[in-house]
Scaffold this motif. Structure first.
Motif, PDB file in Angstrom:
ATOM      1  N   ARG A 133       3.975  -0.901   3.043  1.00 15.93           N
ATOM      2  CA  ARG A 133       3.386  -0.233   4.225  1.00 15.93           C
ATOM      3  C   ARG A 133       2.417   0.846   3.757  1.00 15.93           C
ATOM      4  N   GLU A 134       1.508   0.429   2.895  1.00 15.13           N
ATOM      5  CA  GLU A 134       0.567   1.366   2.302  1.00 15.13           C
ATOM      6  C   GLU A 134      -0.440   1.887   3.332  1.00 15.13           C
ATOM      7  N   ALA A 135      -0.775   3.168   3.242  1.00 15.16           N
ATOM      8  CA  ALA A 135      -1.798   3.731   4.136  1.00 15.16           C
ATOM      9  C   ALA A 135      -3.128   3.047   3.859  1.00 15.16           C
ATOM     10  N   PRO A 136      -3.975   2.855   4.898  1.00 13.93           N
ATOM     11  CA  PRO A 136      -5.276   2.207   4.648  1.00 13.93           C
ATOM     12  C   PRO A 136      -6.145   3.047   3.721  1.00 13.93           C
ATOM     13  N   ALA A 137      -7.002   2.357   2.950  1.00 10.26           N
ATOM     14  CA  ALA A 137      -7.853   3.066   1.988  1.00 10.26           C
ATOM     15  C   ALA A 137      -8.983   3.789   2.717  1.00 10.26           C
ATOM     16  N   PHE A 138      -9.325   4.960   2.229  1.00  9.35           N
ATOM     17  CA  PHE A 138     -10.432   5.737   2.787  1.00  9.35           C
ATOM     18  C   PHE A 138     -11.716   5.319   2.069  1.00  9.35           C
ATOM     19  N   ALA A 139     -12.714   4.876   2.799  1.00  8.01           N
ATOM     20  CA  ALA A 139     -14.027   4.493   2.243  1.00  8.01           C
ATOM     21  C   ALA A 139     -13.895   3.894   0.841  1.00  8.01           C
ATOM     22  N   PRO A 140     -13.314   2.685   0.742  1.00  8.25           N
ATOM     23  CA  PRO A 140     -13.011   2.142  -0.589  1.00  8.25           C
ATOM     24  C   PRO A 140     -14.232   1.904  -1.475  1.00  8.25           C
ATOM     25  N   SER A 143      -5.782   9.062  -1.560  1.00  8.41           N
ATOM     26  CA  SER A 143      -5.155   8.460  -2.756  1.00  8.41           C
ATOM     27  C   SER A 143      -3.711   8.938  -2.878  1.00  8.41           C
ATOM     28  N   GLU A 144      -3.514  10.223  -2.604  1.00  8.24           N
ATOM     29  CA  GLU A 144      -2.157  10.782  -2.705  1.00  8.24           C
ATOM     30  C   GLU A 144      -1.237  10.137  -1.659  1.00  8.24           C
ATOM     31  N   ASP A 145      -1.755   9.994  -0.415  1.00  6.00           N
ATOM     32  CA  ASP A 145      -0.961   9.348   0.650  1.00  6.00           C
ATOM     33  C   ASP A 145      -0.586   7.930   0.258  1.00  6.00           C
ATOM     34  N   ARG A 146      -1.554   7.220  -0.306  1.00  7.82           N
ATOM     35  CA  ARG A 146      -1.311   5.818  -0.677  1.00  7.82           C
ATOM     36  C   ARG A 146      -0.302   5.733  -1.817  1.00  7.82           C
ATOM     37  N   ARG A 147      -0.406   6.704  -2.747  1.00 12.34           N
ATOM     38  CA  ARG A 147       0.541   6.702  -3.862  1.00 12.34           C
ATOM     39  C   ARG A 147       1.964   6.906  -3.332  1.00 12.34           C
ATOM     40  N   ARG A 148       2.073   7.871  -2.374  1.00  9.77           N
ATOM     41  CA  ARG A 148       3.391   8.158  -1.806  1.00  9.77           C
ATOM     42  C   ARG A 148       3.922   6.974  -1.008  1.00  9.77           C
ATOM     43  N   SER A 149       3.009   6.366  -0.199  1.00  8.97           N
ATOM     44  CA  SER A 149       3.524   5.261   0.623  1.00  8.97           C
ATOM     45  C   SER A 149       3.923   4.078  -0.256  1.00  8.97           C
ATOM     46  N   ARG A 150       3.241   3.903  -1.389  1.00 10.08           N
ATOM     47  CA  ARG A 150       3.635   2.820  -2.313  1.00 10.08           C
ATOM     48  C   ARG A 150       5.038   3.086  -2.869  1.00 10.08           C
ATOM     49  N   ALA A 151       5.284   4.381  -3.168  1.00  7.15           N
ATOM     50  CA  ALA A 151       6.572   4.730  -3.781  1.00  7.15           C
ATOM     51  C   ALA A 151       7.716   4.685  -2.768  1.00  7.15           C
ATOM     52  N   PHE A 152       7.451   5.206  -1.559  1.00  8.70           N
ATOM     53  CA  PHE A 152       8.567   5.361  -0.613  1.00  8.70           C
ATOM     54  C   PHE A 152       8.632   4.286   0.472  1.00  8.70           C
ATOM     55  N   HIS A 153       7.480   3.664   0.778  1.00  9.82           N
ATOM     56  CA  HIS A 153       7.482   2.613   1.815  1.00  9.82           C
ATOM     57  C   HIS A 153       6.730   1.409   1.295  1.00  9.82           C
ATOM     58  N   PRO A 154       7.246   0.735   0.267  1.00 11.89           N
ATOM     59  CA  PRO A 154       6.507  -0.400  -0.295  1.00 11.89           C
ATOM     60  C   PRO A 154       6.139  -1.407   0.797  1.00 11.89           C
TER      61      PRO A 154
END
Ligand code: SF4
Length: 436
Positions: A227-234, A214-225
């Motif tokens: 190009r979000e990291a894939p979700a872990f076991a959604p 979740s933290e990785d995805r939050r960061r990728s949303r903020a810094f690399h819109p």
């Protein structure tokens, strides 16, 4: 062995696992959250059955029926869990898929619309790390080589290392580590190669990986819109408890489930009524560790599911579901009605004024009907006929409510009301899970 025989053996070997009902997956392009035709009973052409062997139905949290291919990678097992048809000492036909067979099979079934996903577990045919690696490899190849977009539920093999959990969650929608028995004492007695430490350790690892993701995805949303990291076991993690094979009571089971929801944020705890398994070798002396019962305790399983529903959606605590000295759920009435009958001081609830929390406590009023009551009374007054239309089950609710001060029935004698409700309840097996 022919592939069709393997499917028959390895789907029969998987059928006792209840933990494959799927819910809440949001994997993009998965075809599972409605995009592939919404499930339903499909006609298959295999083995003369209405569905291909290995295909089971599950229900999503919104009540949708979905089909999953539910199989074991192998039913060869080094462990000897006494309650399991696949235990090392069982005289049963053994089979194993290859990864390629499983991928071809899954993709074929998916292409023919027989299934919307795969539930994959395995007996422990080798070192647990090797077995888990096979499951992860199957999921990875399905996604990356076969382009499989359906739902995948992988079971975590007890004793496999934490290093497999992260890749497992990258390819699978849901992960589960089955506790099976509610205490270490019972695990030691009936499944001596397993322990609470192993299973809770796996759950902890899944939770840590979810948080990190979740933290990785939050960061990728903020810094690399974009190009979000894939979700872990959604679709999160789940577990299964076997009911009626060990001595634990309902209070112990519900307390454990409450703790699992709080601590590991599990999506679901599944309860599986113990089905008596055969004697090793097809005769001889029954295992003295196992209870002698004529059939699975389905009514108890059903009440546990209802209690679980109260924990997850009705804001009950385990201590409220079983109070005082009670250690088992009432088989005659559902747990919410049982609670209401113990608390006549909380009723009647005036539906024209009650807040959402108060409405949730009324037997016969579900979460959806509670919301509809609040919505409806904003614009017009409530009536008993209107309540029926919005899904309130008046045959239970009638003793616990007033509408504009008027009651249909009274809770003046809780014992009488219990008898009447138990009489309409059919001992528990007819009740739907969702309307109490
Ligand atoms: S580990 Fe235990 S429950 Fe799982 S397949 Fe082997 S014997 Fe059965």
């Amino acid at each position: 062995m022919e592939l069709s025989e393997k499917i028959a053996v390895l789907s029969a070997a998987a059928k006792y696992d209840a933990s494959c009902a799927s819910s809440g997956s949001g994997r993009a392009g998965d075809g599972f959250s409605g995009g592939k035709g919404g499930g339903g009973r499909r006609q298959g052409a295999f083995f003369g059955a209405t569905l291909p062997a290995g295909v089971c139905h599950s229900w999503t949290e919104d009540g949708r029926c979905v089909s999953l291919l539910k199989v074991l990678y192998s039913n060869v097992c080094r462990f000897d869990c006494s309650y399991c048809v696949n235990r090392a000492s069982a005289d049963t036909r053994r089979a194993s898929f290859t990864t390629e067979e499983l991928i071809t099979l899954t993709c074929e079934f998916y292409r023919h619309n027989y299934i919307e996903g795969l539930f994959l577990s395995s007996g422990i045919f080798a070192d647990p790390d090797i077995v888990m690696e096979k499951l992860v490899e199957t999921a990875r190849k399905l996604r990356t080589e076969a382009g499989f977009g359906g739902y995948i539920h992988l079971q975590i093999i007890p004793g496999s290392g934490a290093k497999f959990i992260r890749p497992a969650g990258l390819w699978a929608d849901r992960l589960s580590a089955n506790i099976e028995l509610p205490t270490d004492k019972s695990l030691t007695r009936l499944a001596p190669q397993k322990s609470g430490k192993l299973i809770f350790g796996a759950m902890e690892e899944v939770l840590a990986a979810e948080n990190e993701n979740s933290e990785d995805r939050r960061r990728s949303r903020a810094f690399h819109p974009g190009r979000e990291a894939p979700a872990f076991a959604p679709a999160g993690q789940s577990t299964q408890l076997i009911v009626g094979v060990s001595a634990e009571n309902d209070r112990q089971i519900i307390t454990l489930s409450g703790a699992l929801y709080r601590k590991f944020f599990l999506r679901r705890v599944y309860y599986s009524a113990y089905t008596p398994v055969g004697v090793p070798g097809g005769g001889g002396i029954p295992d003295p560790r196992l209870p002698e019962i004529s059939g699975p305790p389905l009514a108890r399983e059903h009440r546990l599911y209802q209690a679980d529903w109260l924990l997850r959606f009705y804001h009950f605590s385990p201590e409220e579901i079983l109070e005082g000295d009670s250690v088992h759920l009432d088989i005659q009435v559902d747990p919410k009605t049982a609670w209401a009958l113990r608390h006549p001081e909380r009723f009647p609830v005036e539906l024209g004024r009650a807040d959402y929390e108060e409405l949730l406590r009324v037997p016969g009023v579900g979460a959806t009907s509670a919301r509809r009551i609040i919505e409806q009374r904003r614009s017009r007054s409530l009536s008993y006929e209107g309540l029926r239309r919005i899904g309130v089950v008046l045959k239970r609710a009638r003793y616990f409510i007033t509408v504009a001060g008027a009651a249909i029935d009274r809770l003046d004698d809780p014992k009488r009301v219990r008898r009447v409700i138990a009489g309409t309840d059919g001992g528990g097996l007819q009740l739907p899970l969702f309307d109490f």
